[in-house]
Scaffold this active site. Structure first.
Site, PDB file in Angstrom:
ATOM      1  N   ARG A 377      57.067  48.989  39.021  1.00 11.52           N
ATOM      2  CA  ARG A 377      57.150  50.485  40.029  1.00 11.52           C
ATOM      3  C   ARG A 377      56.738  51.881  39.861  1.00 11.52           C
ATOM      4  O   ARG A 377      56.272  52.283  39.204  1.00 11.52           O
ATOM      5  CB  ARG A 377      57.745  50.605  41.125  1.00 11.52           C
ATOM      6  CG  ARG A 377      57.094  51.654  42.040  1.00 11.52           C
ATOM      7  CD  ARG A 377      57.897  52.053  43.238  1.00 11.52           C
ATOM      8  NE  ARG A 377      58.416  50.975  44.452  1.00 11.52           N
ATOM      9  CZ  ARG A 377      59.060  51.116  44.519  1.00 11.52           C
ATOM     10  NH1 ARG A 377      60.272  51.773  45.403  1.00 11.52           N
ATOM     11  NH2 ARG A 377      58.909  50.225  46.280  1.00 11.52           N
ATOM     12  N   SER A 380      52.953  51.488  36.816  1.00  5.86           N
ATOM     13  CA  SER A 380      51.869  50.375  36.601  1.00  5.86           C
ATOM     14  C   SER A 380      50.979  51.708  37.861  1.00  5.86           C
ATOM     15  O   SER A 380      50.195  51.922  37.205  1.00  5.86           O
ATOM     16  CB  SER A 380      52.156  49.053  37.548  1.00  5.86           C
ATOM     17  OG  SER A 380      52.496  49.860  38.922  1.00  5.86           O
ATOM     18  N   VAL A 499      49.935  51.270  48.945  1.00  5.65           N
ATOM     19  CA  VAL A 499      50.245  50.348  47.696  1.00  5.65           C
ATOM     20  C   VAL A 499      51.938  50.328  46.962  1.00  5.65           C
ATOM     21  O   VAL A 499      52.311  51.639  47.228  1.00  5.65           O
ATOM     22  CB  VAL A 499      49.500  49.283  46.909  1.00  5.65           C
ATOM     23  CG1 VAL A 499      48.403  49.221  47.912  1.00  5.65           C
ATOM     24  CG2 VAL A 499      49.252  49.851  45.750  1.00  5.65           C
ATOM     25  N   GLU A 500      52.507  49.201  46.771  1.00  4.29           N
ATOM     26  CA  GLU A 500      54.068  49.688  46.421  1.00  4.29           C
ATOM     27  C   GLU A 500      54.974  50.202  47.310  1.00  4.29           C
ATOM     28  O   GLU A 500      55.643  50.733  46.210  1.00  4.29           O
ATOM     29  CB  GLU A 500      54.060  49.271  44.798  1.00  4.29           C
ATOM     30  CG  GLU A 500      53.027  48.637  43.886  1.00  4.29           C
ATOM     31  CD  GLU A 500      53.516  48.738  42.661  1.00  4.29           C
ATOM     32  OE1 GLU A 500      54.538  49.357  41.847  1.00  4.29           O
ATOM     33  OE2 GLU A 500      52.932  48.273  41.998  1.00  4.29           O
ATOM     34  N   GLY A 501      55.250  49.856  48.424  1.00  5.34           N
ATOM     35  CA  GLY A 501      55.799  50.852  48.958  1.00  5.34           C
ATOM     36  C   GLY A 501      54.766  52.025  49.308  1.00  5.34           C
ATOM     37  O   GLY A 501      54.657  52.915  48.661  1.00  5.34           O
TER      38      GLY A 501
END
Length: 829
Positions: A377, A380, A499-501
């Site tokens: 995280r 990216s 995305v990713e949270g």
């Protein structure tokens, strides 16, 4: 009032000086002050001694550990344990995963700035730099975003280049055939690719982020590593990771996908394994993957592995061709080209050896994911969204200088300057946070809270940057085509937000909700002591917490009353810090103390209800985040050698961060349920002399905007890593050339204007000659030379390339759709 001040000031000074000392130290000092005041008030010696003896006796209850624990702490301990909410193992894993880094210093109320400045600035090795300059640039050259969009895939040559050049194995060590690159190098590659197209950027970043390679490196068995890591490094395997389900998105720990330990047949022989059913979606690279990580909850009802029936979340590595696996049809995330889709399976049998780490890691999947998530995280999305911002700053800045309206470059209008200022400042700040955080990963940190901070703020600032860019380029941005350099970024901005949270979840529940427990020096210790029934450890943590709170209250008040002018500034290796940054360090220290106290008051008065007060929690998270971003800005300024030309960027972002943090303080206080506490917080502790910050000045904004529209070393540093094609038929290449041609032509334009104003030259009626006909007349009249006229002609040619908008046959969309259906039919056949 003067008597109150006289009485209260000494204890405040004592707390300020000894707030980190044991209780008896500042308690004893307080007794000395009280005795002095009593003597000055005329009390007799016996009365003073008697009063002090009584107070000392009462204080002994707190000073003597055994008495304190039995008479005071035991009752608090009992109430604390009763009020402490239950916590599942997955919640506990999430809280304890990762490490605490610089955010812990900010949460302490007394950050050690020398520690921050001593962190080494990340640097690329010669091999990493060559890969960035050569292979990464070549991958950018091979990728044409519009062509990929029309084909809905990257060309086979691009896929082949990605695999053959090792882009999928950047984080895999060299002993397994990978590149063994640093986190910073990984971030640099993703940033550069994202200035060209999201397709190669996402295709490269996912295998190097949270996925099979990362999990195998940390938890894989020797056999798993030996088999998979070389194949992943060579691009022989394309990985995906299947976590999100239709029923568990943000609440990923509640995934319904489940497996049961049982006997089954695999490769023709009966083995102990798992029968798993799963339904996953939004899985990047799923349509093209050859192997995927799978998260599911594993049960052992027959106790084939042990006494525990619900083993917990487990991570397995599953070949795509394993019987029963169904790779579904593609998703199109806002028409992005990178591959994404569902993965499903019903009663899919797989041996226990598929579990990452082997059978002993059954049920350890959530901890594995939480421990590895911070690194991915941190790289990216911060890298990809910073790259998007750099491209926007470079291209939109050039466009604003090339595009004229009302005989003036649009970038020189104050309204446009506001947008350019935000573009430049947000880009500079996001890059500072990205680089500092990637450097933390290379130092061995796994900062879970910091990774959430940079993910949230970089993607949010990218949204602002791209929106501002679209406003500046206007109609150019709303017509898709090969000449539109910003349209696809604008379309796909919500992907990073989601995305990713998801950002709403991250801000409301994670930044402070997780940060308060992970970063606070005492809260997690208190919770662990309460859960384990350890009264002694709780006693130490609780009274340390009390001293910490009192100290921060006193320090925040004193710094507020003195404007923080007496706060010591860093002495980095004896050199000190830049004089122009001195006040920022002082004010950030003040804000840190005020934040620490406000956080304690919020947790102490609201308790478990604070979790449901998401708006208050979000504002507290904003303060912590903005202090982190400001720290990154100061760190960047020092690491880059205090570039005077970059000072406007530094000053603008710091004023903006401090102003927004100040507003977040006010947002918490204004909505604090206990109004008495709110009044005391505002008028006594946080803002005793009023709020010190306001919005950055227009003059400062003008200086930042000017950096974007003028070629300079500062502009190059701001937009470093942007892929700049030399071909003027490409939109960014045309912009680069047009910017320099425009600047070269400006003196000629000024010369003609002066000639007209002085009466030397009367252009007459210009009909049908085009926008540059005036200069044709001027060269004929001898006002400008033929060489000067050539500069105007070149500027005009490039300007026209820049401002042109693509058009297509009226049935273009229909033909594309039919071509796509035909292609799908051919693939199916």
């Amino acid at each position: 009032m003067s008597y109150w001040f006289l009485v209260s000031l000494p204890p405040l000074v004592v707390a300020l000086a000894y707030g980190r000392a044991p209780f008896f130290a500042w308690y004893g000092a307080g007794l000395v002050w009280l005795a002095t005041l009593a003597w000055l008030a005329g009390w007799s010696a016996p009365v003073v001694i008697g009063a002090l003896a009584a107070l000392a006796g009462a204080g002994a209850v707190f000073v003597v550990p055994g008495l304190r624990r039995s008479l005071v702490t035991a009752g608090i301990f009992k109430a604390f344990r009763k009020a402490l909410p239950s916590m599942s193992q997955t919640e506990k894993d999430a809280l304890e995963a990762g490490t605490v880094w610089w955010e812990g210093q900010l949460f302490s109320g007394k950050p050690d700035w020398n520690t921050l400045l001593a962190y080494p600035a990340p640097r690329l090795t010669p091999e990493e730099q060559r890969f960035l300059d050569v292979e990464t640039s070549e991958l950018c050259r091979l990728t044409r975003d519009w062509e990929c969009t029309q084909a809905q895939d990257m060309p086979e040559a691009v896929w082949r280049y990605i695999r053959e050049k090792g882009f999928l194995g950047m984080i895999i060590p060299t002993e397994y055939g990978g590149k063994g690159f640093s986190a910073y190098a990984h971030s640099q590659v993703i940033t550069k690719l994202s200035t060209r197209s999201s397709a190669p950027a996402v295709t490269v970043m996912v295998p190097n982020s949270l996925g099979p390679a990362e999990l195998l490196l940390h938890y894989g068995t020797p056999e798993q590593k030996k088999h998979y890591l070389p194949r992943l490094a060579r691009g022989q395997e394309i990985p995906a990771f299947a976590l999100t389900s239709p029923w568990a998105g943000s609440d990923a720990a509640s995934i319904p996908d489940a497996g049961v330990v049982c006997m089954g047949v695999h490769n023709g022989r009966e083995v102990l394994g798992m029968r798993v059913s799963f339904d996953k979606r939004y899985i990047t690279l799923a349509p093209v993957c050859t192997v995927f990580g799978l998260a599911f909850r594993l049960y052992d009802p027959q106790h084939l592995l042990g006494e525990v029936e619900d083993l917990g979340i487990t991570c397995a590595l599953v070949p795509q061709d394993n019987p029963g696996v169904d790779i579904g049809r593609r998703h199109f995330p806002l028409n992005a080209v990178w591959m994404n889709g569902p993965i499903r399976g019903k009663d899919v049998f797989m041996p226990l050896d598929f579990i990452i780490g082997g059978p002993k890691m059954a049920g350890q999947g959530w901890r594995m994911l939480m421990e590895c998530l911070a690194a991915g995280r941190s790289i990216s999305l911060p890298g990809s969204n910073t790259g998007m911002q750099k491209m926007t700053a470079r291209a939109v800045g050039a466009y604003a200088r090339v595009r004229y309206q009302f005989k003036t470059a649009v970038g020189k209008f104050e309204g446009v300057e506001e947008a350019l200022t935000r573009i430049g400042a947000n880009t500079w700040l996001s890059d500072a946070a990205r680089v500092m955080t990637a450097g933390a990963i290379d130092l061995g940190e796994k900062p879970s809270v910091v990774s959430a901070i940079v993910k949230f703020h970089v993607t949010e600032r990218a949204r602002q940057t791209v929106n501002d860019g679209m406003d500046v380029i206007g109609g150019k941005g709303i017509c898709l085509g090969p000449q539109n350099f910003l349209g696809r970024a604008y379309q796909q901005i919500p992907v990073g937000i989601t995305v990713e949270g998801a950002n709403i979840l991250t801000r409301s529940l994670i930044l402070f909700g997780q940060g308060a427990i992970r970063c606070h020096p005492y809260v997690l210790k208190e919770m662990n002591a309460a859960r384990s029934g350890d009264l002694k450890s709780f006693d130490e943590a609780f009274w340390g917490h009390v001293g910490y709170t009192v100290s921060n209250a006193a320090r925040a008040m004193m710094m507020g009353l003195t404007g923080s002018h007496f706060v010591a500034v860093p002495d980095a290796s004896g050199k000190g810090v830049a004089p122009e940054t001195r006040r920022y360090y002082q004010q950030l220290t003040r804000f840190s103390a005020a934040f620490a106290f406000l956080a304690d008051i919020s947790m102490g008065t609201l308790g478990g209800a604070l979790k449901r007060k998401e708006k208050l929690s979000a504002r507290l998270g904003d303060i912590l985040s903005l202090m982190y971003l400001a720290s990154a800005a100061l760190k960047r300024y020092e690491d880059e050698g205090r570039q005077a030309a970059a000072a406007p960027l530094l000053h603008w972002v710091l004023w903006d961060c401090m102003f927004k943090a100040q507003n977040a303080f006010e947002g918490v206080i204004a909505n604090f349920p206990n109004r008495l506490f709110a009044t005391l917080l505002r008028r006594v502790v946080v803002f005793p002399l009023g709020r010190p910050y306001f919005v950055p000045s227009d003059q400062l904004g003008h200086e930042v905007a000017t950096l974007l529209i003028n070629p300079s070393a500062t502009r190059d540093r701001l937009t470093s890593d942007v892929y700049l094609p030399m071909d003027v038929e490409e939109p960014v290449g045309a912009l680069e050339a047009a910017l320099h041609a425009t600047i070269a032509a400006e003196p000629v334009e000024a010369k003609v204007r002066r000639a007209i104003k002085s009466g030397q030259f009367k252009p007459g009626l210009l009909v049908g000659g085009g926008v540059d006909a005036l200069y044709d007349v001027a060269v004929a009249a001898g006002i400008i030379s033929r060489d000067e006229h050539a500069l105007i002609v070149r500027r005009g040619e490039l300007r026209d390339k820049v401002i042109r908008v693509d058009d297509f046959p009226y049935d273009f969309g229909l033909r594309q759709a039919l071509d796509g259906q035909a292609g799908a039919a051919r693939k199916a056949a």
